[in-house]
Design an enzyme around this catalytic site. Structure first.
Site, PDB file in Angstrom:
ATOM      1  CE  LYS A 273      -3.086   2.628   3.039  1.00 34.95           C
ATOM      2  NZ  LYS A 273      -3.730   2.671   4.362  1.00 34.95           N
ATOM      3  CG  ASP A 278      -5.659   8.537   4.223  1.00 36.14           C
ATOM      4  OD1 ASP A 278      -6.507   9.106   3.506  1.00 36.14           O
ATOM      5  OD2 ASP A 278      -5.936   7.624   5.017  1.00 36.14           O
ATOM      6  CE  LYS A 285      -6.448   9.133   7.561  1.00 36.64           C
ATOM      7  NZ  LYS A 285      -6.945   7.996   8.344  1.00 36.64           N
ATOM      8  CG  ASP A 296      -1.854   5.485   5.029  1.00 41.69           C
ATOM      9  OD1 ASP A 296      -1.758   4.476   5.747  1.00 41.69           O
ATOM     10  OD2 ASP A 296      -2.912   5.810   4.455  1.00 41.69           O
ATOM     11  CG  ASP A 355      -9.993   7.817   6.581  1.00 42.66           C
ATOM     12  OD1 ASP A 355      -8.915   7.919   5.960  1.00 42.66           O
ATOM     13  OD2 ASP A 355     -10.054   7.845   7.828  1.00 42.66           O
ATOM     14  CD  GLU A 357      -6.729   5.612   2.213  1.00 48.09           C
ATOM     15  OE1 GLU A 357      -5.658   5.181   2.652  1.00 48.09           O
ATOM     16  OE2 GLU A 357      -7.663   5.985   2.942  1.00 48.09           O
ATOM     17  NE  ARG A 359     -10.754  -1.218   3.646  1.00 44.63           N
ATOM     18  CZ  ARG A 359     -11.326  -1.414   4.828  1.00 44.63           C
ATOM     19  NH1 ARG A 359     -12.464  -2.109   4.905  1.00 44.63           N
ATOM     20  NH2 ARG A 359     -10.795  -0.932   5.927  1.00 44.63           N
TER      21      ARG A 359
END
Length: 507
Positions: A273, A278, A285, A296, A355, A357, A359
């Site tokens: 990933k 993010d 968030k 992230d 949020d 995102e 996956r």
């Protein structure tokens, strides 16, 4: 722009020596030289290498015990400064090693590495004669304990504190074991370096550029999909998540092919990933949760670091790394809750929360691996869910898998490297929570059901076909809030050493 100062982590020069300690010390400049000796369970021995080493620098073991009371607790440090110019070393460190097991020597090594940061050289008797696994742990601890996260000063990134210049392990050591351990530790450092780069520097294009540079250095084949190629080939997840960013998404493929590989040599695909920042998207968030989001992309950093080390470690199988890179931004082009997107391969997904995102981009890469690369094993690593951190905290990561043998091998590699995994179930009853009224699947489960890490793994499983697959959720262990032990504040690089160990043992 490539960043060579980040891609080549600052590290020490390593030597193992079976020569007499007096000869080793005579070849080194004593003005900034540290001698480290172990304190095992039971205290300093009355005879043997340790009292002899102390005598060589003018210290009596009995007097040292009486005056300083060193303890055997793993990682404890007792410092004895010596008069400059009168001894062959400047400082003696008595380091607790307890029973000299791998975990205790890893802890002791990390403490020693921290204690000698910035010094010219350290000569260490720790781990002499120990089992290979323990010597490997010592080397990992020493290397990572001496690591410092980079800082941006002037026009380049530099480590906050330089590691010790030279490390000499004196006694009975298996040199190949030590050297391979240092390579794995350097992979962890590389992943850490990439994870802490500020996101005004680090975007999908920047990470792709680093991957190209590392591929050239490491003998890897590389392919990069830009926005046009992603659209043409149907990578709808990456395009949706990256739609609001000023920098479009990228997908990077890196390939290690071992010498002598044939068509029958198995291929392992690792998916990372790579969310370079993010915001949470339209489901934004809170500020406190957004602050560490430059890390992230830690999963992609780990996969990139693993691929870069494969040739040096002679990994015997084909390894492909896929970096799913995007920035999850906020803007008029952002994807929305309740949107339906089409992932690579044609499966449609209803967006439940922007949020979640990670996956979505991972699903594209996993589907591509399943449909185009024919892996013998498919594995992904991602800072995916807060639920993983709630379940297992900061010291252990959940591993989900469709094959018990793969899961067991990963757990064993984690135990060998101190990067611990806990097998978690793919609970079939939870799959219904991902049902959608308008698409093939919803990408998050209904509210209030709990088991968020399991539901995320069940979603990813939808895109791996019948492959032998494992998923590492490193949301808890991928970041550290403190400088402690092997860890530094920021990205931890968790998974690099365990994945390399796992790959090295394949055939």
């Amino acid at each position: 722009m490539p960043a060579p100062e980040l891609l080549d982590p600052a590290s020490s020069a390593w030597t193992t020596s079976a020569e007499p300690l007096a000869d080793v010390l005579a070849d080194l400049d004593p003005t900034d030289l540290v001698l480290a000796v172990p304190v095992p369970t039971g205290g300093l021995p009355a005879t043997g290498a340790v009292p002899a080493a102390l005598a060589l620098v003018g210290l009596d073991a009995g007097d040292v015990v009486a005056a300083h009371e060193p303890t055997a607790k793993a990682g404890s440090i007792t410092r004895i400064p010596l008069v400059p110019g009168e001894r062959p070393v400047r400082t003696v460190l008595l380091v607790g090693v307890a029973d000299s097991s791998p975990s205790q020597l890893r802890t002791a090594g990390a403490a020693l590495g921290r204690a000698v940061k910035g010094r010219a050289a350290v000569v260490s008797l720790l781990g002499s004669g120990a089992a290979r696994a323990a010597q490997s742990a010592l080397a990992e601890g020493l290397a990572l304990g001496g690591y410092s996260s980079p800082r941006w000063v002037g026009d380049k990134a530099t480590p906050a504190t330089a590691p010790v210049g030279e490390i000499v392990l004196v006694g009975s050591f298996d040199d190949p074991t030590v050297r391979r351990s240092v390579v794995r530790a350097r992979a962890t450092m590389l992943a850490r370096n990439l994870a802490v780069v500020p996101s005004n520097i680090k975007n999908p294009a920047w990470v792709a550029a680093q991957a190209r540079t590392l591929a050239g250095r490491s003998g890897l084949d590389v392919r990069v999909w830009g926005e046009r190629e992603l659209k043409a080939e149907g990578f709808g997840g990456l395009l949706a998540v990256g739609a609001a960013s000023a920098t479009p998404p990228r997908l990077v493929q890196l390939d290690h092919v071992p010498a002598g590989a044939t068509a029958r040599t198995p291929r392992v695909v690792l998916v990372g990933k790579g969310i370079t920042f993010d915001t949470g998207g339209l489901d934004i968030k809170p500020a406190e949760a957004m602050l560490p989001m430059k890390t992230d992309m830690s999963g992609a950093a780990v996969v990139l670091a693993v691929l870069a080390a494969c040739r040096e470690l002679d990994v015997p199988v084909k390894v492909t790394g896929l970096l799913a890179l995007a920035e999850n931004g906020v803007g008029g082009a952002a994807y929305r809750p309740s949107d339906v997107i089409t992932q690579y391969g044609g499966r449609t997904v209803e967006i439940g929360n922007t949020d979640a995102e990670g996956r979505i981009v991972m699903a594209d890469a996993l589907a591509y691996a399943d449909l185009r690369l024919d892996p013998a094993v498919l594995l992904d690593v991602a800072t995916l869910t807060g639920a993983a951190r709630v379940a297992l905290g900061r010291s252990m990561a959940p591993v989900f898998g469709t094959d018990d043998a793969v899961t067991a091998a990963l757990v064993a590699a984690g135990e060998a490297t101190g990067e611990l995994l806990w097998p978690m179930p793919l609970v079939e009853d939870y799959r219904a929570g991902l049902d959608s009224d308008v698409a093939d699947i919803n990408h998050i489960a209904g509210s209030g059901g709990g088991g968020g890490s399991i539901s995320a793994a069940l979603f990813l499983r939808e895109f791996v076909g019948a492959r032998r697959w494992a998923h590492l959720d490193i949301a808890g262990v991928g970041r550290s809030d403190v400088d402690r032990g092997l860890l530094t504040k920021g990205g931890t690089g968790f998974g690099a050493r365990l994945l390399l160990t796992w790959l090295e043992e394949m055939s």
